[in-house]
Write a protein that holds these residues in place. Structure first.
Motif, PDB file in Angstrom:
ATOM      1  N   ALA A 137       0.821  -1.214   0.000  1.00  0.00           N
ATOM      2  CA  ALA A 137       0.000   0.000   0.000  1.00  0.00           C
ATOM      3  C   ALA A 137       0.851   1.258   0.000  1.00  0.00           C
ATOM      4  O   ALA A 137       0.383   2.335  -0.387  1.00  0.00           O
ATOM      5  N   ASN A 138       2.095   1.137   0.427  1.00  0.00           N
ATOM      6  CA  ASN A 138       2.943   2.321   0.486  1.00  0.00           C
ATOM      7  C   ASN A 138       3.301   2.831  -0.909  1.00  0.00           C
ATOM      8  O   ASN A 138       3.560   4.031  -1.078  1.00  0.00           O
ATOM      9  N   TYR A 139       3.340   1.927  -1.900  1.00  0.00           N
ATOM     10  CA  TYR A 139       3.615   2.385  -3.262  1.00  0.00           C
ATOM     11  C   TYR A 139       2.506   3.341  -3.728  1.00  0.00           C
ATOM     12  O   TYR A 139       2.750   4.380  -4.344  1.00  0.00           O
ATOM     13  N   VAL A 140       1.253   2.978  -3.417  1.00  0.00           N
ATOM     14  CA  VAL A 140       0.121   3.838  -3.762  1.00  0.00           C
ATOM     15  C   VAL A 140       0.213   5.153  -2.992  1.00  0.00           C
ATOM     16  O   VAL A 140      -0.038   6.237  -3.534  1.00  0.00           O
ATOM     17  N   ARG A 141       0.592   5.066  -1.720  1.00  0.00           N
ATOM     18  CA  ARG A 141       0.708   6.275  -0.901  1.00  0.00           C
ATOM     19  C   ARG A 141       1.795   7.193  -1.430  1.00  0.00           C
ATOM     20  O   ARG A 141       1.631   8.422  -1.461  1.00  0.00           O
ATOM     21  N   TRP A 142       2.914   6.623  -1.910  1.00  0.00           N
ATOM     22  CA  TRP A 142       3.995   7.447  -2.461  1.00  0.00           C
ATOM     23  C   TRP A 142       3.548   8.155  -3.739  1.00  0.00           C
ATOM     24  O   TRP A 142       3.887   9.312  -3.971  1.00  0.00           O
ATOM     25  N   VAL A 143       2.798   7.431  -4.577  1.00  0.00           N
ATOM     26  CA  VAL A 143       2.290   8.065  -5.805  1.00  0.00           C
ATOM     27  C   VAL A 143       1.347   9.214  -5.443  1.00  0.00           C
ATOM     28  O   VAL A 143       1.390  10.291  -6.044  1.00  0.00           O
TER      29      VAL A 143
END
Length: 599
Positions: free
Chosen positions: A471-477
């Protein structure tokens, strides 16, 4: 009688009346009195045949007029609009200079404005199918009025018989321009394209409709030629260029003989001819421009209301000013007719070739420049006169269409161009503008059209296994997107904004995993847009392992009260315009350009 032929024949009155214009209406009078009956035939036959051929080609079972128009209305919009401008200018000028003013004097401007406003109102309020029915009534009334005028004028006039032929240098020089202009003319006219599309949609035959429409149009020209013969050549006037013209002969003969009944009938006939052209122009032009603006991805549409762009009122005003200036300068109708045989023929020929299947090689600027050259040569030959100049001018105008004509007949093979490799040193390097934040180990800025966020994940970003939680990849985007927005729109405030930005969809394709303290780069840019939605593309890279994943998200905009979807707001356009895709025609520069503009 089968229903399909009836439906097709019902279109012939509107086809004939919409093509009558001032060009056919008053020039039929002029050419009959100037060059005799054979001169009239030489003018009328190519005119009617060109209209019929247009319908015959678009009526082919292998051609769908709606699909063809959908693909060409954008690239050839300039041609269609120019044709409508000249058509309306010819109609207003001919109606005012050759009918209304000779009958009512120079102080009758109010009547002219009323006719124009009524015609525009009809075109605005009624669809093309409604105009079809209305033009049937127009035709009946017009024929009664024109034949009444002819009967009264014939009985009261003592005009000498019209000669069989009276050919001069200009007549011979005009043979090729007449042929080229009238054969290509219907293709430039969006009014005829609209009719062809609607005939096909309504289940009629385009070929039957246009064959009958062309025959009816020829008959209307004959009526005006007979009016010219009854009036006689005494109404010939000389324009500022010294060239005589007989276009107002019928109106002048009626005024000279004080024929009240025939005069009223002729006024009704000219009003019908003018109104049926202007209402048709208004309906067709708004139809085309609405289609173009609806599909337009131009961010400029956020600044200008679509209805204002699609409105034909601007063309009417330009045509009215042009007609008034020509009347003031005592110019003749020929100056508004010339573009159909010179200026516009290159683009029109390209349009015909593309309809028949040729690959698009249309260069509007080149065609316009060559066409303008042809136009000047024609005018020089007309005033002198020099028949050779008149004859060669339309052929020069066709040079702009030569690549497509050759491709249509298979005389030119597709060119293959080898792209030379570009040396790396010759490619300009775009510096990354970064703002380092030591406390969180991140930096961000623009690298060309990409917004770049650099960061280092920590144990806080990992899961129980030890790799970064998905989920952190989505949060970074999302974080990169918000910082992208903040730089482009630093004054945006949720408390005062009149729109919200919502995420319509989000996708991400995972490729590799990342671990703690592995330098990460999140990149985001505008990938695509239309009137209402913006698509952002993103990529996540690792300095150690390369691409970790990529995806895209679609954004929409709604008002803050009722959450109704909006077009891309103006402030969004202003803030993000420098970062449109390079392939977009609306891209205006790089991030450096934007920084300079803000400075």
């Amino acid at each position: 009688m089968p229903a399909r032929p009836v439906r097709s024949l019902a279109w012939s009155p509107t086809i004939a009346l919409s093509w009558l214009w001032g060009l056919g209406f008053f020039y039929a009078i002029h050419v009959t009195l100037t060059n005799g009956w054979l001169g009239f035939i030489a003018f009328a036959i190519p005119n009617a045949v060109g209209l019929g051929l247009f319908g015959w080609i678009l009526g082919s079972p292998r051609i769908d007029p709606a699909k063809v128009l959908s693909s060409v209305e954008g690239p050839y919009a300039g041609l269609f609009l120019a044709c409508q401008f000249f058509a309306v200018a010819i109609t207003i000028f001919g109606f005012a200079a050759y009918a209304w003013m000779p009958l009512f004097g120079t102080n009758a401007a109010l009547g002219i404005f009323v006719v124009i406003l009524v015609a525009c109102s009809i075109g605005h309020a009624i669809s093309i199918r409604g105009l079809k029915k209305l033009h049937i009534a127009y035709l009946v009334l017009g024929l009664v009025a024109s034949l009444t005028a002819l009967y009264g004028l014939w009985n009261a006039s003592d005009a000498p018989p019209t000669p069989l032929a009276a050919f001069d240098e200009r007549f011979y020089g005009l043979a090729i321009p007449t042929l080229v202009g009238f054969l290509l003319g219907p293709w430039m006219d969006i009014q005829q394209w609209q009719r062809a599309v609607e005939i096909r949609r309504s289940g009629g035959s385009v070929r039957v409709a246009y064959a009958s429409g062309a025959a009816l149009f020829f008959g209307l020209l004959v009526v005006n030629a007979l009016l010219a013969g009854a009036a006689g050549p005494a109404g010939t006037v000389t324009a500022a260029d010294g060239v005589p013209g007989a276009q107002p002969a019928v109106a002048l003969a009626i005024a000279r003989n004080h024929l009240d009944g025939p005069g009223l009938a002729f006024v009704i006939w000219t009003v019908i001819a003018a109104v049926s052209t202007i209402d048709s122009f208004y309906c067709a032009t708004r139809w085309m421009m609405t289609s173009i603006t609806t599909r337009s991805t131009s961010p400029l549409m956020a600044f200008v209301p679509a209805g204002l762009v699609a409105s034909p009122v601007w063309i009417v005003l330009a045509a009215l000013v042009t007609a008034a200036a020509m009347i003031r300068l005592n110019l003749s109708l020929i100056y508004l007719m010339v573009p159909f045989a010179t200026l516009l023929v290159g683009a029109a020929a390209c349009l015909v070739c593309e309809t028949l299947g040729a690959p698009r090689r249309y260069d509007p600027v080149l065609c316009a420049m060559i066409g303008l050259t042809a136009c000047l040569i024609f005018l020089a030959g007309h005033v002198a006169p020099v028949p050779a100049f008149l004859a060669v001018a339309p052929l020069i105008g066709l040079i702009g269409a030569l690549p497509m004509i050759l491709a249509l007949f298979g005389w030119q093979k597709e060119e293959t161009r080898e792209i030379a490799p570009v040396a790396e040193a010759s490619v300009p390097k775009v510096a990354v503008v970064t703002v380092t934040r030591e406390e969180v180990g991140t930096s961000h800025g623009f690298d060309g059209q990409w917004f770049v966020l650099r960061m280092i994940p920590t144990y806080d970003d990992t899961n129980s296994v030890g790799n970064v939680y998905f989920a952190n990849y989505v949060r970074w985007v999302g974080k990169a997107r918000e910082m992208f927005f903040n730089i482009c729109m630093p004054k945006f405030d949720l408390k005062t904004t009149d729109f919200y930005v919502l995420t319509k969809s989000f996708t991400h394709d995972f490729r590799r995993e990342a671990v703690e303290f592995e330098p990460i780069t999140v990149k985001i840019k505008i990938a695509n847009h239309n009137r209402k939605f913006v698509t952002l593309a993103h990529e996540i890279h690792s300095d150690l392992h390369g691409l970790l994943g990529r995806g895209e998200q679609s954004l929409m905009f709604v008002d803050t009260v009722h959450y109704r979807p909006l077009d891309i707001p103006r402030s969004i356009v202003e803030g993000f315009l420098p970062y449109w895709p390079k392939t977009s025609p609306h891209a205006v520069g790089t991030a450096e350009t934007a920084a300079i503009a803000r400075a």
